[in-house]
Design a protein around this motif. Structure first.
Motif, PDB file in Angstrom:
ATOM      1  N   SER A 253       0.833  -1.123  -0.044  1.00 25.17           N
ATOM      2  CA  SER A 253       0.108  -0.178   0.077  1.00 25.17           C
ATOM      3  C   SER A 253       0.705   1.418  -0.233  1.00 25.17           C
ATOM      4  O   SER A 253       2.050   1.369   0.640  1.00 25.17           O
ATOM      5  CB  SER A 253      -0.851   0.083   1.158  1.00 25.17           C
ATOM      6  OG  SER A 253      -1.665  -1.048   1.223  1.00 25.17           O
ATOM      7  N   GLY A 288      -8.601  13.286   5.800  1.00 28.90           N
ATOM      8  CA  GLY A 288      -8.357  11.990   6.586  1.00 28.90           C
ATOM      9  C   GLY A 288      -7.083  12.311   7.699  1.00 28.90           C
ATOM     10  O   GLY A 288      -7.109  11.964   8.719  1.00 28.90           O
ATOM     11  N   ALA A 292      -7.384  12.503  11.501  1.00 23.21           N
ATOM     12  CA  ALA A 292      -6.477  11.519  12.460  1.00 23.21           C
ATOM     13  C   ALA A 292      -5.814  12.428  13.703  1.00 23.21           C
ATOM     14  O   ALA A 292      -5.539  11.993  14.721  1.00 23.21           O
ATOM     15  CB  ALA A 292      -5.518  10.741  11.620  1.00 23.21           C
ATOM     16  N   THR A 362       0.072   3.245   9.904  1.00 25.69           N
ATOM     17  CA  THR A 362      -0.715   3.984   9.274  1.00 25.69           C
ATOM     18  C   THR A 362      -2.309   3.779   9.294  1.00 25.69           C
ATOM     19  O   THR A 362      -2.977   4.480   8.701  1.00 25.69           O
ATOM     20  CB  THR A 362      -0.144   4.082   7.759  1.00 25.69           C
ATOM     21  OG1 THR A 362      -0.431   2.657   7.018  1.00 25.69           O
ATOM     22  CG2 THR A 362       1.053   4.705   7.574  1.00 25.69           C
ATOM     23  N   GLU A 363      -2.418   2.700  10.064  1.00 24.29           N
ATOM     24  CA  GLU A 363      -3.989   2.346   9.851  1.00 24.29           C
ATOM     25  C   GLU A 363      -5.008   3.255  10.504  1.00 24.29           C
ATOM     26  O   GLU A 363      -6.086   2.907  10.494  1.00 24.29           O
ATOM     27  CB  GLU A 363      -4.134   0.676  10.530  1.00 24.29           C
ATOM     28  CG  GLU A 363      -3.766   0.725  11.918  1.00 24.29           C
ATOM     29  CD  GLU A 363      -3.917  -0.729  12.406  1.00 24.29           C
ATOM     30  OE1 GLU A 363      -3.799  -1.670  11.379  1.00 24.29           O
ATOM     31  OE2 GLU A 363      -3.873  -0.930  13.486  1.00 24.29           O
ATOM     32  N   GLU A 364      -4.560   4.065  11.280  1.00 25.38           N
ATOM     33  CA  GLU A 364      -5.190   5.079  12.118  1.00 25.38           C
ATOM     34  C   GLU A 364      -5.914   6.281  11.428  1.00 25.38           C
ATOM     35  O   GLU A 364      -6.794   6.823  11.514  1.00 25.38           O
ATOM     36  CB  GLU A 364      -4.591   5.682  13.347  1.00 25.38           C
ATOM     37  CG  GLU A 364      -4.138   4.548  14.515  1.00 25.38           C
ATOM     38  CD  GLU A 364      -3.272   5.338  15.496  1.00 25.38           C
ATOM     39  OE1 GLU A 364      -2.647   6.216  15.081  1.00 25.38           O
ATOM     40  OE2 GLU A 364      -2.926   4.846  16.591  1.00 25.38           O
ATOM     41  N   VAL A 365      -5.067   6.243   9.916  1.00 24.86           N
ATOM     42  CA  VAL A 365      -5.612   7.347   9.096  1.00 24.86           C
ATOM     43  C   VAL A 365      -6.632   6.785   7.922  1.00 24.86           C
ATOM     44  O   VAL A 365      -6.189   5.894   7.373  1.00 24.86           O
ATOM     45  CB  VAL A 365      -4.358   8.220   8.539  1.00 24.86           C
ATOM     46  CG1 VAL A 365      -4.994   9.230   7.654  1.00 24.86           C
ATOM     47  CG2 VAL A 365      -3.535   8.527   9.615  1.00 24.86           C
ATOM     48  N   GLN A 366      -7.780   7.242   7.915  1.00 24.79           N
ATOM     49  CA  GLN A 366      -8.697   6.971   6.783  1.00 24.79           C
ATOM     50  C   GLN A 366      -8.344   7.973   5.620  1.00 24.79           C
ATOM     51  O   GLN A 366      -8.973   9.150   5.980  1.00 24.79           O
ATOM     52  CB  GLN A 366      -9.973   6.918   7.145  1.00 24.79           C
ATOM     53  CG  GLN A 366     -10.910   6.386   6.252  1.00 24.79           C
ATOM     54  CD  GLN A 366     -12.293   6.908   6.390  1.00 24.79           C
ATOM     55  OE1 GLN A 366     -12.718   7.073   7.651  1.00 24.79           O
ATOM     56  NE2 GLN A 366     -13.247   6.830   5.532  1.00 24.79           N
ATOM     57  N   TYR A 368      -9.356   9.942   2.658  1.00 28.54           N
ATOM     58  CA  TYR A 368     -10.558  10.309   1.880  1.00 28.54           C
ATOM     59  C   TYR A 368     -10.150  10.361   0.264  1.00 28.54           C
ATOM     60  O   TYR A 368      -9.139  10.731  -0.205  1.00 28.54           O
ATOM     61  CB  TYR A 368     -11.178  11.935   2.296  1.00 28.54           C
ATOM     62  CG  TYR A 368     -11.999  11.640   3.483  1.00 28.54           C
ATOM     63  CD1 TYR A 368     -13.104  12.179   3.388  1.00 28.54           C
ATOM     64  CD2 TYR A 368     -11.301  11.156   4.756  1.00 28.54           C
ATOM     65  CE1 TYR A 368     -14.250  11.921   4.557  1.00 28.54           C
ATOM     66  CE2 TYR A 368     -12.206  11.265   5.803  1.00 28.54           C
ATOM     67  CZ  TYR A 368     -13.577  11.741   5.605  1.00 28.54           C
ATOM     68  OH  TYR A 368     -14.188  11.731   6.929  1.00 28.54           O
ATOM     69  N   ALA A 424     -16.427  11.110   0.923  1.00 25.05           N
ATOM     70  CA  ALA A 424     -16.444   9.723   1.464  1.00 25.05           C
ATOM     71  C   ALA A 424     -16.319   8.828   0.350  1.00 25.05           C
ATOM     72  O   ALA A 424     -15.725   7.463   0.316  1.00 25.05           O
ATOM     73  CB  ALA A 424     -17.705   9.432   2.226  1.00 25.05           C
ATOM     74  N   THR A 425     -16.895   8.898  -0.846  1.00 26.43           N
ATOM     75  CA  THR A 425     -16.481   8.108  -2.097  1.00 26.43           C
ATOM     76  C   THR A 425     -16.215   8.698  -3.357  1.00 26.43           C
ATOM     77  O   THR A 425     -16.345  10.044  -3.519  1.00 26.43           O
ATOM     78  CB  THR A 425     -18.107   7.492  -2.382  1.00 26.43           C
ATOM     79  OG1 THR A 425     -19.020   8.096  -2.800  1.00 26.43           O
ATOM     80  CG2 THR A 425     -18.542   6.756  -1.026  1.00 26.43           C
TER      81      THR A 425
END
Length: 448
Positions: A253, A288, A292, A362-366, A368, A424-425
């Protein structure tokens, strides 16, 4: 911005926009400017483009003709020039590179004695000389004529500096490096080998025309596949002059500049080393990242796009970490500019000290979804101030609320309006970007 020098130096197609005559005159002026009270010492680095050699010789000819001594680092990175200038008492440095651009482009970036990009006033004076708006400068004669000096030792000292930054050995770590067939080819592997990593290197055979071609930070998909195929722990891609770094985690990723700022910022904050618990970002950073940061109490500043503006904010406020989504990341304790190899080492510090993989960090950051479209217009200012377009932007902002954002800005170099939406999408992004663009078209603002 000036006539020739933009936010990142004098850049354009070699011998079309940026000519050998331009380079000679830049050298002539800088040699004279810095040599009015003493014999100027100016250091030159270059990337791997075919035209870089031509510009190196033209700059050196101009400098020495004005009485300056030109020290040649040969193929090296932009941040290494900044490091050598500020640590070895040079009057200024010159980097020949067009960064992430294709090989047929090139550029001249001037760095002042403190290791920062040269002041705009000096660039303006150089431009006036190029255009013949000031009287011809005197030529040095006799013993006053300058000389060129092989200074590969300066690059080697920079490599030593990078190695000294690491806090521990990288033994048993499988690390990938995509050198973009550019400046990092002469430095990155040496650093990682010295630190004990099992180093996997790709795109490190420059031929003068393959810099940035389907490789490096602008073609990260190549490294993603390579990292998965070779089961790497982490991998790093650089751009042509190695002032950017984009990472790839153990899952393949992408970890861009925003995620790098989060990972390193959080670590420094936990260590009590993040001044003001604040990172410096640009207006293009992802929503995002900000969400975070809010969750962990890390503050952030926003600047205009450009690492120049990021560093100005850091300098003014004493902040130690800032950067851009594109991978220009500045650690002011160690550097005055973005430094891709240094950035990779700082990421390695977090991985090693926290004993966590980059994917876990990095998994805490979503992040966008983000969509950016460019619209060519007849007049940027008129378009930006158009009431109907402003109303359309306000309408989208209201519809998105806290779940997204819209950003409309002018290009700094082209007659272009950039419309960007985060939401979001992907579908929502597309819908609202197109909604604003339709208004621009309906208002007759587009160029034919």
């Amino acid at each position: 911005m000036g006539k020739y020098f933009g936010t990142d130096g004098f850049r354009g197609e070699a011998n079309v926009v940026l000519t050998v005559e331009h380079a000679f005159k830049v050298g002539r002026y800088l040699g004279w400017y810095f040599g009015q009270e003493h014999k100027a010492r100016i250091v030159i680095g270059k990337d791997t483009r075919r035209s870089s050699y031509m510009f190196e010789y033209a700059l050196a000819a101009g400098l020495t003709a004005s009485g300056a001594d030109a020290y040649l680092l040969h193929v090296t990175t932009t941040p290494s020039v900044s490091y050598v200038v500020r640590t070895e008492d040079f009057d200024c440095g010159i980097m020949i590179s067009a960064s992430h651009n294709p090989f047929y482009d090139n550029g001249i970036k001037v760095i002042n004695g403190a290791g920062h990009k040269i002041e705009a006033e000096v660039e303006q004076e150089v431009e006036a000389y190029i255009d013949g708006e000031v009287e011809e400068l005197p030529l040095a004669t006799g013993e006053s004529i300058g000389r060129t000096i092989d200074y590969a030792a300066g690059r080697n000292r920079y490599i030593g500096h990078l190695i000294s930054v690491a806090t521990r050995s990288f033994k048993d770590m499988r690390v990938g490096l995509d050198c973009s067939n550019g400046s990092a080819s002469s430095i990155a592997k040496s650093v990682y080998d010295a630190l004990g990593a099992k180093t996997f290197v790709i795109n490190s055979e420059p031929d003068g025309t393959n810099i940035n071609t389907n490789c490096g930070s602008t073609h990260i998909e190549i490294l993603q596949q390579y990292a998965k195929d070779n089961k790497l722990d982490v991998a790093f891609a650089f751009d042509g002059d190695a002032d950017r770094c984009i990472a790839v985690d153990e899952n393949g990723s992408v970890v861009d500049g925003d995620l790098i700022l989060y990972v390193c910022g959080k670590y420094l904050m936990e260590q009590g080393r993040l001044e003001g618990n604040t990172i410096v970002t640009t207006i293009m950073s992802n929503l995002g990242l900000y969400k975070a940061c809010d969750k962990i109490g890390m503050k952030y500043e926003q600047t205009a796009v450009g690492d120049k503006y990021v560093y100005e904010n850091m300098l003014q406020n004493g902040f130690v970490l800032g950067g851009e989504q594109s991978g220009h990341v500045i650690f002011s304790k160690h550097a005055r500019t973005g430094d891709g190899i240094l950035t990779s080492l700082m990421i390695m510090e977090v991985i090693m000290e926290k004993k966590m993989s980059l994917g876990k960090l990095t998994e805490e950051v979503q992040i966008y979804p983000q969509l950016l479209k460019n619209v060519r217009v007849t007049d940027k200012t008129v378009a930006r101030e158009n009431p109907a377009m402003k109303a359309a932007v306000d309408s989208v902002a209201a519809a998105l609320g806290d779940d997204g954002r819209i950003l409309v800005r002018e290009s700094g170099t082209e007659p272009v309006i950039r419309v960007m939406v985060e939401a979001a999408t992907d579908e929502i992004c597309e819908k609202y970007v197109d909604q604003v663009i339709k208004v621009i078209e309906a208002e007759g603002l587009c160029a034919n």
